[in-house]
Design a protein around this motif. Structure first.
Motif, PDB file in Angstrom:
ATOM      1  N   ASP A 172       7.827   3.086   2.804  1.00 42.39           N
ATOM      2  CA  ASP A 172       6.729   3.397   1.890  1.00 42.39           C
ATOM      3  C   ASP A 172       7.251   3.921   0.552  1.00 42.39           C
ATOM      4  O   ASP A 172       6.750   3.545  -0.515  1.00 42.39           O
ATOM      5  CB  ASP A 172       5.771   4.402   2.519  1.00 42.39           C
ATOM      6  CG  ASP A 172       4.980   3.816   3.677  1.00 42.39           C
ATOM      7  OD1 ASP A 172       4.925   2.574   3.823  1.00 42.39           O
ATOM      8  OD2 ASP A 172       4.432   4.614   4.459  1.00 42.39           O
ATOM      9  N   PHE A 173       8.258   4.804   0.586  1.00 44.01           N
ATOM     10  CA  PHE A 173       8.849   5.315  -0.646  1.00 44.01           C
ATOM     11  C   PHE A 173       9.470   4.181  -1.459  1.00 44.01           C
ATOM     12  O   PHE A 173       9.298   4.093  -2.669  1.00 44.01           O
ATOM     13  CB  PHE A 173       9.913   6.381  -0.358  1.00 44.01           C
ATOM     14  CG  PHE A 173       9.342   7.725  -0.023  1.00 44.01           C
ATOM     15  CD1 PHE A 173       8.403   8.344  -0.835  1.00 44.01           C
ATOM     16  CD2 PHE A 173       9.763   8.396   1.109  1.00 44.01           C
ATOM     17  CE1 PHE A 173       7.883   9.594  -0.526  1.00 44.01           C
ATOM     18  CE2 PHE A 173       9.249   9.646   1.433  1.00 44.01           C
ATOM     19  CZ  PHE A 173       8.309  10.243   0.619  1.00 44.01           C
ATOM     20  N   ASN A 204       8.679   1.019  -1.390  1.00 42.93           N
ATOM     21  CA  ASN A 204       7.603   0.196  -1.941  1.00 42.93           C
ATOM     22  C   ASN A 204       6.954   0.863  -3.154  1.00 42.93           C
ATOM     23  O   ASN A 204       6.605   0.193  -4.123  1.00 42.93           O
ATOM     24  CB  ASN A 204       6.557  -0.104  -0.873  1.00 42.93           C
ATOM     25  CG  ASN A 204       7.076  -1.038   0.198  1.00 42.93           C
ATOM     26  OD1 ASN A 204       8.060  -1.746   0.005  1.00 42.93           O
ATOM     27  ND2 ASN A 204       6.424  -1.034   1.344  1.00 42.93           N
ATOM     28  N   THR A 205       6.792   2.170  -3.103  1.00 47.77           N
ATOM     29  CA  THR A 205       6.220   2.896  -4.238  1.00 47.77           C
ATOM     30  C   THR A 205       7.131   2.784  -5.448  1.00 47.77           C
ATOM     31  O   THR A 205       6.663   2.556  -6.572  1.00 47.77           O
ATOM     32  CB  THR A 205       5.987   4.379  -3.870  1.00 47.77           C
ATOM     33  OG1 THR A 205       5.076   4.438  -2.773  1.00 47.77           O
ATOM     34  CG2 THR A 205       5.418   5.155  -5.043  1.00 47.77           C
ATOM     35  N   GLU A 229       6.670  -0.631  -6.944  1.00 46.84           N
ATOM     36  CA  GLU A 229       5.392  -0.745  -7.643  1.00 46.84           C
ATOM     37  C   GLU A 229       5.437  -0.021  -8.994  1.00 46.84           C
ATOM     38  O   GLU A 229       4.979  -0.548 -10.004  1.00 46.84           O
ATOM     39  CB  GLU A 229       4.247  -0.177  -6.794  1.00 46.84           C
ATOM     40  CG  GLU A 229       3.933  -0.985  -5.557  1.00 46.84           C
ATOM     41  CD  GLU A 229       3.270  -2.312  -5.858  1.00 46.84           C
ATOM     42  OE1 GLU A 229       2.480  -2.388  -6.820  1.00 46.84           O
ATOM     43  OE2 GLU A 229       3.539  -3.277  -5.131  1.00 46.84           O
ATOM     44  N   ILE A 230       5.977   1.175  -9.007  1.00 48.28           N
ATOM     45  CA  ILE A 230       6.060   1.930 -10.255  1.00 48.28           C
ATOM     46  C   ILE A 230       7.011   1.244 -11.231  1.00 48.28           C
ATOM     47  O   ILE A 230       6.742   1.191 -12.430  1.00 48.28           O
ATOM     48  CB  ILE A 230       6.457   3.400  -9.980  1.00 48.28           C
ATOM     49  CG1 ILE A 230       5.277   4.114  -9.306  1.00 48.28           C
ATOM     50  CG2 ILE A 230       6.864   4.115 -11.264  1.00 48.28           C
ATOM     51  CD1 ILE A 230       5.561   5.523  -8.851  1.00 48.28           C
ATOM     52  N   LEU A 267       3.902  12.477 -10.271  1.00 48.74           N
ATOM     53  CA  LEU A 267       4.659  12.123  -9.058  1.00 48.74           C
ATOM     54  C   LEU A 267       6.130  12.494  -9.218  1.00 48.74           C
ATOM     55  O   LEU A 267       6.747  13.065  -8.315  1.00 48.74           O
ATOM     56  CB  LEU A 267       4.526  10.629  -8.762  1.00 48.74           C
ATOM     57  CG  LEU A 267       3.136  10.139  -8.385  1.00 48.74           C
ATOM     58  CD1 LEU A 267       3.113   8.615  -8.342  1.00 48.74           C
ATOM     59  CD2 LEU A 267       2.695  10.732  -7.063  1.00 48.74           C
ATOM     60  N   ASP A 308       8.268  15.206  -6.998  1.00 48.14           N
ATOM     61  CA  ASP A 308       9.487  14.742  -6.315  1.00 48.14           C
ATOM     62  C   ASP A 308      10.693  15.566  -6.754  1.00 48.14           C
ATOM     63  O   ASP A 308      11.546  15.927  -5.946  1.00 48.14           O
ATOM     64  CB  ASP A 308       9.744  13.263  -6.584  1.00 48.14           C
ATOM     65  CG  ASP A 308       8.794  12.351  -5.829  1.00 48.14           C
ATOM     66  OD1 ASP A 308       8.051  12.848  -4.944  1.00 48.14           O
ATOM     67  OD2 ASP A 308       8.787  11.143  -6.123  1.00 48.14           O
TER      68      ASP A 308
END
Length: 94
Positions: free
Chosen positions: A8-9, A11-12, A15-16, A45, A49
């Motif tokens: 998931d990380f 993929n994020t 996307e970003i 975000l 992080d």
């Protein structure tokens, strides 16, 4: 952290990273009246992080108790101030 969280990380991040292809002016406009821009959302975000990597991860590695999260509103405002010093959206994303 489970394998799904890592996926998931990743993929994020992908996307970003694709936001670098969008005209910067579109990333500076609020997504809705009274809301943040995409730049501010990404910066938000990033700043959370950054906090986790600098404050929690070293403690986890040492088996210590984690420090409490800061006040969310204060931290979010601090994030917006911090990203104002970043040259442009591509630099923020990188």
């Amino acid at each position: 952290m489970g394998i799904q969280a890592i996926i998931d990380f990743r993929n994020t991040i992908e996307e970003i990273s694709m936001l670098k292809e969008i005209d910067e002016h579109k990333l500076l406009d609020p997504i809705k009246e009274g809301k943040w821009s995409i730049r501010e959302i990404v910066g938000h975000l990033y700043y959370w992080d950054k906090f986790i990597l600098e404050q929690h991860v070293p403690s986890i590695a040492q088996g210590a108790n984690l420090i409490a999260f800061p006040d969310h509103d204060f931290h979010n405002n601090e994030a917006i101030q911090h990203i104002s010093s970043i040259e442009n959206v591509v630099a923020l994303i990188d």
